[in-house]
Enzyme design. Structure first.
Site, short mmCIF file in Angstrom:
data_model
loop_
_atom_site.label_atom_id
_atom_site.label_comp_id
_atom_site.label_asym_id
_atom_site.label_seq_id
_atom_site.Cartn_x
_atom_site.Cartn_y
_atom_site.Cartn_z
N GLY A 281 9.25 3.56 -11.38
CA GLY A 281 9.98 4.37 -10.41
C GLY A 281 11.08 3.52 -9.82
O GLY A 281 10.83 2.41 -9.38
N GLY A 509 3.93 -0.25 -11.20
CA GLY A 509 4.01 -1.21 -12.30
C GLY A 509 4.52 -2.56 -11.86
O GLY A 509 4.58 -3.49 -12.66
N ALA A 554 6.22 -3.78 4.33
CA ALA A 554 5.59 -2.71 5.11
C ALA A 554 4.08 -2.80 5.02
O ALA A 554 3.38 -2.68 6.03
CB ALA A 554 6.08 -1.34 4.62
N LEU A 670 5.12 -14.30 -3.33
CA LEU A 670 3.68 -14.10 -3.16
C LEU A 670 2.92 -14.30 -4.46
O LEU A 670 1.80 -14.81 -4.45
CB LEU A 670 3.41 -12.69 -2.62
CG LEU A 670 4.08 -12.36 -1.27
CD1 LEU A 670 3.83 -10.91 -0.90
CD2 LEU A 670 3.60 -13.30 -0.18
N LYS A 673 3.91 -14.65 -11.04
CA LYS A 673 3.85 -13.91 -12.31
C LYS A 673 4.47 -12.52 -12.15
O LYS A 673 5.36 -12.14 -12.92
CB LYS A 673 2.39 -13.80 -12.78
CG LYS A 673 2.26 -13.25 -14.19
CD LYS A 673 0.79 -13.18 -14.61
CE LYS A 673 0.34 -14.45 -15.30
NZ LYS A 673 -1.01 -14.31 -15.89
N GLY A 741 12.33 -8.86 -0.01
CA GLY A 741 12.21 -7.97 -1.16
C GLY A 741 12.71 -8.59 -2.46
O GLY A 741 13.66 -9.37 -2.46
N GLU A 744 14.72 -4.96 -6.20
CA GLU A 744 16.00 -4.42 -6.61
C GLU A 744 17.06 -5.48 -6.86
O GLU A 744 18.06 -5.23 -7.55
CB GLU A 744 16.48 -3.40 -5.57
CG GLU A 744 15.62 -2.15 -5.62
CD GLU A 744 15.81 -1.21 -4.45
OE1 GLU A 744 16.64 -0.33 -4.53
OE2 GLU A 744 15.09 -1.36 -3.45
MO1 MOS Z 1 14.69 2.02 -4.91
S1 MOS Z 1 16.47 2.93 -5.36
O1 MOS Z 1 14.83 1.97 -3.22
O2 MOS Z 1 13.38 2.91 -5.48
#
Ligand code: MOS
Length: 777
Positions: A281, A509, A554, A670, A673, A741, A744
Site C-alpha cells: 500500500g 509488508g 504513532a 529500529l 533488516k 520515518g 517514503e
Molecule cells: Mo503514503 S502516500 O503516505 O501511503
C-alpha cells in the site's frame, strides 16, 4: 451471535479489566522539556537488531489471509463495468442480457443501487478515507472515463465477468477538460494541502533572481503514475442485519469503518473492517468506490460479496499521482551561496479530491537562502480523482529541485555535493524552527566515500566503455517526520509473562508487526516470543494511518503510553512486600521479564510474581498517545544522500542503472533488516519514476491507454542493480524511540540522482520524466 461479535471473539479482543488512561506519560524524550527515554536502547536491546519478519513464516506457507481470500457461505463475485467517456450522462443502459446470463445474481446500476451518501473525502475529516466525494452510482452522471456504471454479481468470477461484458450502454457526452493545456488555460487555483496553503514568499525572489551572479531557471515535467501494488485492490464484504463486515486491503481500517458507516447511515461500531495482511500500500489502499459498491450490492442481493479488481480495474477506479509542471529557479552568488529559490508550478487535479500534489514541500527546508517563492497551483481536469502515492509532492518535487541544484553546480563549476553542503541551513529557512536532528552532511560525506565519488571526472561524457557512456549523479532525499493524533494501544499482560499489544494499525509488508514486537519487548523487558502484536482490525484501539511515513511513530508513542499505564497499574498491585514497593511509575522500567527500578535494577520483581501475588490471571490497560506537539517546536525531517551510476547506450539511448547507494539520516533504525528493505523498495520505485513509469492518458478521451503491467512499466529484476543502503543511526531526541520515518524517503531524490547521472554520462539534461531512450537520442 452477530458477525461483529464473532469476529471480536475470534480476534480474542479482551474487554474485561481494561484500565483506561488518558495522557499520563513518563517524561519521554519527545515531550518538550523531557529527558531522554530510558526504556529505549537500554541493556536489553531488541531495538536495532535485524529481526526477521514475524509474519514471514505465515506468508511463505500461504497461511496469511488477504482481503480476496476470506470466504463466506453463499458468497457471490463482483465484476465492474466502466464508463468509456469522460463526462456526460448515461443515455441508454440495457442490462437484460447480462441479467439473463448464467449464474448472475444481480446487476446493480444507478437505477437500483441503494441510496447512499458520498464517501467522506480523505484529509477533510479526521476519519475520512474516501478517494473522492462523488455520488457512488446514484445518478446517470459520468465524471471520469472509467467510472463504474454497473456492478454484476454472479456465482463465479468468470460468470460475473462474462455477464458484465453483455451490458449495453450509450452516453450523452458533454465537453470535458481532458488536456492539461486546456485545464491551465481555464485558469488555475491556489493549492491547499491539509489546510495549509501551498504558497510561501519570503523577500523578493524574482528581483533577487534577476540580480543573481549565477542562476538556473528551468521547467520540469512529471507524468501521471498509477498505483500498482502487487495485490490489486480487493474486499470481501458481508451484512448481518445492519452490521457490515469488510475484509479489506487497507492502510486505514478505522478511517474506512467510520467512512463506510457515514456512506450507509450507520453507527461507526456497526461497521467492522479487518485487514490483517496487505500486499503493498503506497497511499492508494484507502476507501474507493469498490468497497462501497460491493457493500451496496451485497445488501441488495442479501449475500456476501467478494470484489477483486483486475489490474485494469485498479487503473480505472483507484487514483494515482497526477501530472505536474514545475519551475525551479535558483540565483546564487559567484561563490555558490544561494540568494534566492523559486519553486512554483501547476499540478493537474480532479475536482473531487483534496490532494494538490504538493511538490514544493521539500524546498521549504532544503537549503539556506534569503528569498523564497514557493507555490503550487492546480488546474482541474475531468479525470479519476488523483491521490496520495508514495511521497506525494516530494517524489516529483525533489526531481525538479535536485535537478536544478545539479544544473547550478554545472553553471558554477562546483562539485554538486560541495554546493549542497555550502548551502546547508542552520535552521529551517522558511519556518524559522530549529531542526530536531539533521545530519545530512554526514550522510553526504560517508555516502561519497563509499560510492567512490572522488573518482568522478566532473566533465560530462568523459567516460565511455564501448557503446556505453558512464556517469555518476547525486541528489538529496528528504521526507517530513509526522505523527498524527489518535494513537492508542491496549496491552494485556498474562500471568505467564506474555504481553499482547492491540492497536488498529497496519502491516502492508513493511515490517510494522516485527518492529513493534521489538519495541514492545524492549519497553516491557520481555523476549520477542513473549510479545504478540495484534493489528489490522477497526475494533482495536487507536486511529492510526499507515501513511505519511508516520505509523511507526504513532504506534510507538501509543505503546509507550500504554506501557506507562501498565507500570502504574502493576505498582498499585505490587503491595508492601514487593521489592518495588513505594516506587513511582517514572522510576520503573521493564527488565528481565518484570519491572525494575531504573537506577537500581536489583529492585526487581517478575511479572509472574507480581500477578501471582495479586491473584490476577491478567492485567489489561489501554492508553492514548500524548498529543503530537513535536512538530510545533522543531522542523523534523528524514534525510538521505542518493548516489547513482548509469550506463547510457550511445547507439540506442537505453539507460541501465549500474550502481545505486542511499546514505540515510533517519534517526534510530529500529530494525536494520526491514529498514533496508523499506529504503530499497523506495529506491526501486524511484528508479521506475525515473526511467519508465507513466500512465498514458489519451487527451482526446481522457482514458488511460496502458492499464496493465504489460504496457505500464515498473522496474523488474533486470532493471535493478544491487542497491547499497547505509545510515548513520543517530537517534532524534524529539521523536518516540528516536526514530523518524523511512517508508517514503527512498523514492525521493532518486529521480534526480538518475537524471543527474544521465547528464554526467551524456551531457544531455532531460527535465521531463520518465527518462526514456527517445529523449536521449
Ligand atoms: Mo503514503 S502516500 O503516505 O501511503
Amino acid at each position: 451471535m452477530s458477525l461483529v461479535d464473532k469476529a471480536k471473539q475470534a480476534a480474542q479482543v479482551v474487554q474485561q479489566t481494561v484500565v483506561k488512561k488518558a495522557v499520563e506519560l513518563a517524561p519521554d524524550s519527545w515531550v518538550p522539556g523531557g529527558k531522554p527515554d530510558p526504556l529505549i536502547g537500554h541493556a536489553h536491546a531488541h531495538i536495532g537488531k535485524p529481526v526477521s519478519r514475524v509474519d514471514g513464516p505465515l506468508k511463505v506457507r500461504g497461511e496469511a489471509t488477504f482481503a480476496a481470500e476470506f470466504v463466506h457461505a453463499g458468497m457471490v463475485y463482483a465484476s465492474v463495468a466502466f464508463s468509456s467517456v469522460a463526462k456526460g450522462r448515461i443515455a441508454t443502459l440495457d442490462t437484460r442480457e447480462a441479467e439473463a446470463a448464467p449464474g448472475v445474481a444481480l446487476v446493480m446500476t444507478y437505477r437500483n443501487a441503494p441510496r447512499m451518501q458520498p464517501m467522506p473525502l480523505f484529509l477533510t475529516g479526521e476519519k475520512a478515507a474516501g478517494g473522492d466525494n462523488l455520488p457512488v452510482m446514484q445518478d446517470d452522471r459520468i465524471h471520469w472515463n472509467g467510472q463504474p456504471i454497473a456492478l454484476v454479481l454472479a456465482e463465479t468470477q468468470e460468470q460475473a465477468d462474462h455477464a458484465q461484458s453483455l451490458i449495453r450502454v450509450t452516453y450523452a457526452q458533454e465537453p470535458a477538460v481532458t488536456t492539461f493545456a486546456e485545464a491551465k488555460a481555464q485558469g488555475t487555483e491556489p493549492g491547499v494541502f491539509a489546510g495549509q496553503p501551498m504558497k510561501k514568499e519570503i523577500g523578493d525572489a524574482e528581483a533577487a533572481l534577476a540580480a543573481a551572479a549565477v542562476k538556473v531557471d528551468a521547467i520540469y515535467r512529471t507524468p501521471r503514475h498509477n498505483h500498482n501494488a502487487i495485490e490489486p485492490h480487493a474486499a470481501t464484504v458481508a451484512w448481518n442485519g445492519d452490521e457490515l463486515i469488510v475484509h479489506d486491503a487497507s492502510q486505514a481500517v478505522v478511517h474506512t469503518a467510520w467512512s463506510l458507516a457515514s456512506v450507509f447511515g450507520l453507527e461507526e461500531k456497526q461497521v467492522h473492517v479487518t485487514s490483517p495482511f496487505v500486499g503493498g500500500g503506497f497511499g492508494g489502499k484507502c476507501l474507493w468506490q469498490h468497497q462501497v459498491l460491493a457493500a451496496a450490492a451485497s445488501k441488495l442481493v442479501g449475500r456476501p460479496v467478494r470484489i477483486s479488481l483486475s489490474r485494469e480495474g485498479v487503473f480505472r477506479m483507484i487514483g494515482g499521482r497526477t501530472v505536474t509542471e514545475q519551475r525551479v529557479a535558483i540565483g546564487a552568488r559567484a561563490d555558490g551561496h544561494f540568494d534566492t529559490i523559486i519553486h512554483t508550478g501547476t499540478a493537474a487535479m480532479s475536482r473531487h479530491n483534496a490532494l494538490p500534489e504538493p511538490f514544493i514541500q521539500q524546498t521549504r527546508g532544503a537549503y539556506a537562502a534569503n528569498h523564497f517563492k514557493l507555490e503550487v497551483e492546480v488546474a482541474h481536469m475531468d479525470m479519476l480523482a488523483n491521490t496520495f502515492m508514495r511521497a506525494p509532492g516530494e517524489s516529483v518535487g525533489t526531481f525538479a529541485l535536485e535537478s536544478a541544484v545539479d544544473e547550478l553546480a554545472v553553471a558554477l563549476g562546483m562539485d554538486p555535493i560541495e554546493l549542497r553542503i555550502l548551502n546547508e541551513p542552520k535552521e529551517d529557512p522558511t519556518e524559522g524552527l530549529p531542526f530536531s536532528s539533521r545530519h545530512i552532511v554526514e550522510a553526504w560525506r560517508t555516502g561519497a566515500e563509499r560510492f567512490g565519488w572522488a573518482k568522478r571526472d566532473p566533465k560530462p561524457g568523459a567516460t565511455r566503455e564501448g557503446e556505453w557512456l558512464v556517469g555518476m549523479g547525486c541528489a538529496a532525499a528528504t521526507y517530513p517526520y509526522n505523527r498524527m493524533p489518535g494513537g492508542a494501544a491496549r496491552i494485556t499482560l498474562t500471568r505467564d509473562g506474555h504481553a499482547r499489544v492491540e492497536i488498529a494499525a497496519h502491516e502492508m509488508g513493511m515490517g510494522t508487526a516485527t518492529a513493534q514486537t521489538q519495541v514492545t519487548a524492549e519497553r516491557l523487558g520481555l523476549e520477542l516470543d513473549q510479545v504478540t502484536v495484534v493489528y489490522g482490525d477497526s475494533t482495536l484501539p487507536g486511529l492510526v494511518l499507515a501513511g505519511g511515513s508516520q505509523q511507526t511513530a504513532a504506534i510507538g508513542a501509543a505503546v509507550a503510553a500504554a506501557q506507562h499505564a501498565l507500570v502504574a497499574e502493576l505498582l498499585k498491585l505490587a503491595g508492601k512486600d514487593s521489592p518495588l514497593a513505594g516506587l513511582k511509575p517514572d522510576e520503573v522500567g521493564g527488565l528481565d521479564g518484570g519491572l525494575a527500578k531504573l537506577d537500581a535494577p536489583e529492585r526487581h520483581e517478575s511479572y509472574r510474581s507480581l500477578l501471582a501475588r495479586a491473584q490476577r490471571d491478567e492485567v489489561t490497560v489501554e492508553a492514548n498517545a500524548p498529543p503530537s506537539m513535536e512538530g510545533m517546536h522543531w522542523s523534523m525531517h528524514s534525510y538521505g544522500a542518493m548516489f547513482c551510476e548509469v550506463r547510457v547506450n550511445a547507439i540506442t539511448g537505453e539507460t541501465r542503472v549500474s550502481r545505486f547507494l542511499g546514505a540515510f539520516d533517519c534517526g534510530r533504525i529500529l530494525n536494520p533488516k526491514t529498514a533496508t528493505s523499506q529504503f530499497r523498495g523506495g529506491i526501486i520505485m524511484g528508479l521506475g519514476l525515473a526511467l519508465m513509469e507513466e500512465a498514458q492518458f489519451d487527451e482526446r478521451k481522457g482514458r488511460i491507454m496502458n492499464p496493465s503491467l504489460a504496457e505500464y512499466h515498473v522496474p523488474v529484476h533486470m532493471d535493478v542493480p544491487t542497491i547499497d543502503v547505509i545510515w548513520n543511526d543517530i537517534p532524534d531526541p524529539h521523536t518516540p524511540m528516536g526514530a523518524r520515518g523511512i517508508g517514503e524517503i527512498g523514492i525521493t531524490g532518486t529521480g534526480a540522482a538518475v537524471a543527474n547521472a544521465i547528464y554526467h554520462a551524456t551531457g544531455k539534461r532531460i527535465r521531463d520524466l520518465p527518462l526514456t531512450l527517445d529523449k536521449l537520442l
